[in-house]
Design a protein around this motif. Structure first.
Motif, PDB file in Angstrom:
ATOM      1  N   TYR A 253      45.099  20.138  -2.100  1.00 12.09           N
ATOM      2  CA  TYR A 253      44.338  21.306  -1.339  1.00 12.09           C
ATOM      3  C   TYR A 253      45.255  22.554  -1.384  1.00 12.09           C
ATOM      4  O   TYR A 253      46.368  22.529  -0.991  1.00 12.09           O
ATOM      5  CB  TYR A 253      44.162  20.764   0.067  1.00 12.09           C
TER       6      TYR A 253
ATOM      7  N   PRO B 188      46.046  26.305  -0.330  1.00 10.22           N
ATOM      8  CA  PRO B 188      46.316  26.825   1.347  1.00 10.22           C
ATOM      9  C   PRO B 188      45.339  27.769   1.440  1.00 10.22           C
ATOM     10  O   PRO B 188      44.881  28.513   0.249  1.00 10.22           O
ATOM     11  CB  PRO B 188      47.678  27.655   1.097  1.00 10.22           C
TER      12      PRO B 188
ATOM     13  N   ASP C 286      42.155  28.053   6.959  1.00  9.02           N
ATOM     14  CA  ASP C 286      42.440  27.214   7.897  1.00  9.02           C
ATOM     15  C   ASP C 286      43.974  26.748   8.038  1.00  9.02           C
ATOM     16  O   ASP C 286      44.658  26.742   8.992  1.00  9.02           O
ATOM     17  CB  ASP C 286      41.525  25.807   7.776  1.00  9.02           C
ATOM     18  N   SER C 287      44.630  26.789   6.568  1.00  9.37           N
ATOM     19  CA  SER C 287      45.823  26.434   6.437  1.00  9.37           C
ATOM     20  C   SER C 287      46.607  27.733   7.321  1.00  9.37           C
ATOM     21  O   SER C 287      47.840  27.530   8.031  1.00  9.37           O
ATOM     22  CB  SER C 287      46.504  26.456   5.138  1.00  9.37           C
TER      23      SER C 287
ATOM     24  N   VAL D 252      50.728  16.313   9.588  1.00 10.76           N
ATOM     25  CA  VAL D 252      50.017  15.234   9.171  1.00 10.76           C
ATOM     26  C   VAL D 252      48.907  15.957   7.980  1.00 10.76           C
ATOM     27  O   VAL D 252      48.346  16.981   8.242  1.00 10.76           O
ATOM     28  CB  VAL D 252      49.151  14.563  10.229  1.00 10.76           C
ATOM     29  N   GLY D 253      48.723  15.291   6.876  1.00 15.34           N
ATOM     30  CA  GLY D 253      48.079  15.838   5.899  1.00 15.34           C
ATOM     31  C   GLY D 253      48.532  17.331   5.341  1.00 15.34           C
ATOM     32  O   GLY D 253      47.948  18.057   5.242  1.00 15.34           O
TER      33      GLY D 253
ATOM     34  N   VAL E  88      52.180  24.973   4.961  1.00 12.81           N
ATOM     35  CA  VAL E  88      52.296  24.910   6.492  1.00 12.81           C
ATOM     36  C   VAL E  88      53.675  24.583   6.828  1.00 12.81           C
ATOM     37  O   VAL E  88      54.262  25.383   7.581  1.00 12.81           O
ATOM     38  CB  VAL E  88      51.155  24.390   7.145  1.00 12.81           C
TER      39      VAL E  88
ATOM     40  N   ASP F 282      51.351  12.677   3.864  1.00 17.99           N
ATOM     41  CA  ASP F 282      49.889  12.877   3.376  1.00 17.99           C
ATOM     42  C   ASP F 282      49.646  11.526   2.531  1.00 17.99           C
ATOM     43  O   ASP F 282      50.526  10.793   2.214  1.00 17.99           O
ATOM     44  CB  ASP F 282      49.813  13.975   2.113  1.00 17.99           C
ATOM     45  N   LEU F 283      48.176  11.323   2.581  1.00 17.54           N
ATOM     46  CA  LEU F 283      47.818  10.109   1.812  1.00 17.54           C
ATOM     47  C   LEU F 283      47.977  10.158   0.445  1.00 17.54           C
ATOM     48  O   LEU F 283      48.354   9.303  -0.385  1.00 17.54           O
ATOM     49  CB  LEU F 283      46.259   9.791   2.303  1.00 17.54           C
TER      50      LEU F 283
ATOM     51  N   LEU G 253      47.607   8.723   8.141  1.00 17.55           N
ATOM     52  CA  LEU G 253      47.514   9.246   9.416  1.00 17.55           C
ATOM     53  C   LEU G 253      49.039   8.846   9.877  1.00 17.55           C
ATOM     54  O   LEU G 253      49.998   9.267   9.315  1.00 17.55           O
ATOM     55  CB  LEU G 253      46.475   8.646  10.026  1.00 17.55           C
TER      56      LEU G 253
ATOM     57  N   PHE H  28      47.691  19.091  12.753  1.00 18.31           N
ATOM     58  CA  PHE H  28      46.902  18.566  11.627  1.00 18.31           C
ATOM     59  C   PHE H  28      45.709  19.531  11.646  1.00 18.31           C
ATOM     60  O   PHE H  28      45.148  20.017  12.178  1.00 18.31           O
ATOM     61  CB  PHE H  28      46.437  17.150  12.220  1.00 18.31           C
TER      62      PHE H  28
ATOM     63  N   ALA I 295      40.715  15.500   0.486  1.00 14.10           N
ATOM     64  CA  ALA I 295      41.392  16.493   1.255  1.00 14.10           C
ATOM     65  C   ALA I 295      40.109  17.472   2.318  1.00 14.10           C
ATOM     66  O   ALA I 295      40.449  17.996   3.328  1.00 14.10           O
ATOM     67  CB  ALA I 295      41.798  17.435   0.515  1.00 14.10           C
TER      68      ALA I 295
HETATM   69  C1  LIG Z   1      42.281  20.446   4.681  1.00  9.74           C
HETATM   70  S1  LIG Z   1      43.571  19.533   3.728  1.00  9.74           S
HETATM   71  C2  LIG Z   1      44.888  20.403   4.791  1.00  9.74           C
HETATM   72  C3  LIG Z   1      46.212  20.629   3.825  1.00  9.74           C
HETATM   73  C4  LIG Z   1      47.267  21.352   4.378  1.00  9.74           C
HETATM   74  N1  LIG Z   1      47.685  20.879   5.601  1.00  9.74           N
HETATM   75  C5  LIG Z   1      46.742  22.874   4.720  1.00  9.74           C
HETATM   76  O1  LIG Z   1      46.629  23.253   5.618  1.00  9.74           O
HETATM   77  O2  LIG Z   1      46.605  23.721   3.670  1.00  9.74           O
HETATM   78  C6  LIG Z   1      43.685  18.000   4.687  1.00  9.74           C
HETATM   79  C7  LIG Z   1      44.814  17.238   3.879  1.00  9.74           C
HETATM   80  O3  LIG Z   1      44.706  15.794   4.586  1.00  9.74           O
HETATM   81  C8  LIG Z   1      45.119  14.851   3.726  1.00  9.74           C
HETATM   82  N2  LIG Z   1      44.683  13.466   3.965  1.00  9.74           N
HETATM   83  C9  LIG Z   1      43.366  12.846   3.906  1.00  9.74           C
HETATM   84  N3  LIG Z   1      43.234  11.782   4.378  1.00  9.74           N
HETATM   85  C10 LIG Z   1      44.261  11.553   5.154  1.00  9.74           C
HETATM   86  C11 LIG Z   1      44.852  10.465   5.590  1.00  9.74           C
HETATM   87  N4  LIG Z   1      44.154   9.132   5.817  1.00  9.74           N
HETATM   88  N5  LIG Z   1      46.280  10.364   5.889  1.00  9.74           N
HETATM   89  C12 LIG Z   1      47.006  11.415   5.751  1.00  9.74           C
HETATM   90  N6  LIG Z   1      46.683  12.520   5.028  1.00  9.74           N
HETATM   91  C13 LIG Z   1      45.285  12.512   4.724  1.00  9.74           C
HETATM   92  C14 LIG Z   1      44.461  15.301   2.446  1.00  9.74           C
HETATM   93  O4  LIG Z   1      45.132  14.628   1.266  1.00  9.74           O
HETATM   94  C15 LIG Z   1      44.677  16.782   2.466  1.00  9.74           C
HETATM   95  O5  LIG Z   1      45.941  17.224   1.990  1.00  9.74           O
END
Ligand SMILES: C[S@@+](CC[C@H](N)C(=O)[O-])C[C@H]1O[C@@H](n2cnc3c(N)ncnc32)[C@H](O)[C@@H]1O
Length: 189
Positions: free
Chosen positions: A12, A14, A17-18, A36-37, A43, A59-60, A80, A94, A114
């Motif tokens: 993803y 930035p 939202d980031s 998380v993520g 960020v 991140d997953l 998560l 998150f 994402a």
């Molecule tokens: C909307 S993006 C946000 C990325 C970054 N934090 C930003 O704000 O630019 C959501 C992120 O959550 C991650 N994600 C999705 N499912 C997940 C999980 N079950 N556990 C951890 N991360 C996860 C995605 O791979 C992605 O990187």
């Protein structure tokens, strides 16, 4: 096996939202921080650089963890909050995947992971809120980005069910959604 198309981004980028989550976290984070993520790690990098805090990004998506590590973020692959021990962090941030998505979505690439929040938009928000209390130390707080697309009132109800009080710390409206970062503090503290 994961399909990787070299013409498509796998992490993803930035976006607005980031930026909102980063602004809120730079202002409100304290102690040991988990993002998380973390995606690209942008960020997490900002919080570490501007606040001098220790920030772990998880991140997953292993491509995301690798990119975040390349920015100098302490990055791990994790689903998560599963691998983290209780009371491990003082701040957990998150920006979840939140776009409501058709139920027959195949979840077959990393950008889908994402962006997609399942049919309700809350498929990741629900398990996150059900577990975040466990990893927060006493006095700890959460910072959760909420899009109106995922149902603001529904997310607030989940937050309250999880035992938190909430306060909007940043909010911005766009043509198709309003983005809010909510600060979550334990109702009992
Ligand atoms: C909307 S993006 C946000 C990325 C970054 N934090 C930003 O704000 O630019 C959501 C992120 O959550 C991650 N994600 C999705 N499912 C997940 C999980 N079950 N556990 C951890 N991360 C996860 C995605 O791979 C992605 O990187």
């Amino acid at each position: 096996m994961t399909r990787l198309d070299r013409d498509q981004p796998t992490v993803y980028r930035p976006a607005e939202d980031s930026g909102l989550l980063a602004d809120a976290a730079v202002d409100a984070a304290h102690g040991r921080v988990l993002e998380v993520g973390t995606g690209s790690g942008w960020v997490a990098e900002r919080v570490a650089a501007e606040r001098g805090l220790r920030v772990v990004g998880s991140d997953l998506n292993p491509h995301a963890a690798r990119e975040a590590a390349g920015r100098g973020v302490e990055a791990v692959v994790a689903d998560l909050l599963g691998p983290f021990r209780e009371d491990a962090f003082d701040t957990v941030c998150f920006n979840p995947p939140y776009l409501p998505t058709e139920p027959d979505n195949e979840w077959d690439d990393w950008m889908e992971h994402a962006l997609s929040g399942g049919e309700s938009g809350r498929a990741l928000i629900e398990p996150f809120l059900a577990d975040v209390d466990r990893v927060l130390a006493p006095g700890g707080r959460g910072l959760l980005l909420v899009s109106s697309l995922a149902g603001y009132d529904e997310v607030v109800a989940l937050i309250e069910d999880a035992g938190f009080v909430h306060e909007a710390v940043v909010e911005e409206s766009f043509p198709f959604e309003t983005l809010t970062v909510l600060r979550l503090d334990r109702a009992s503290e």
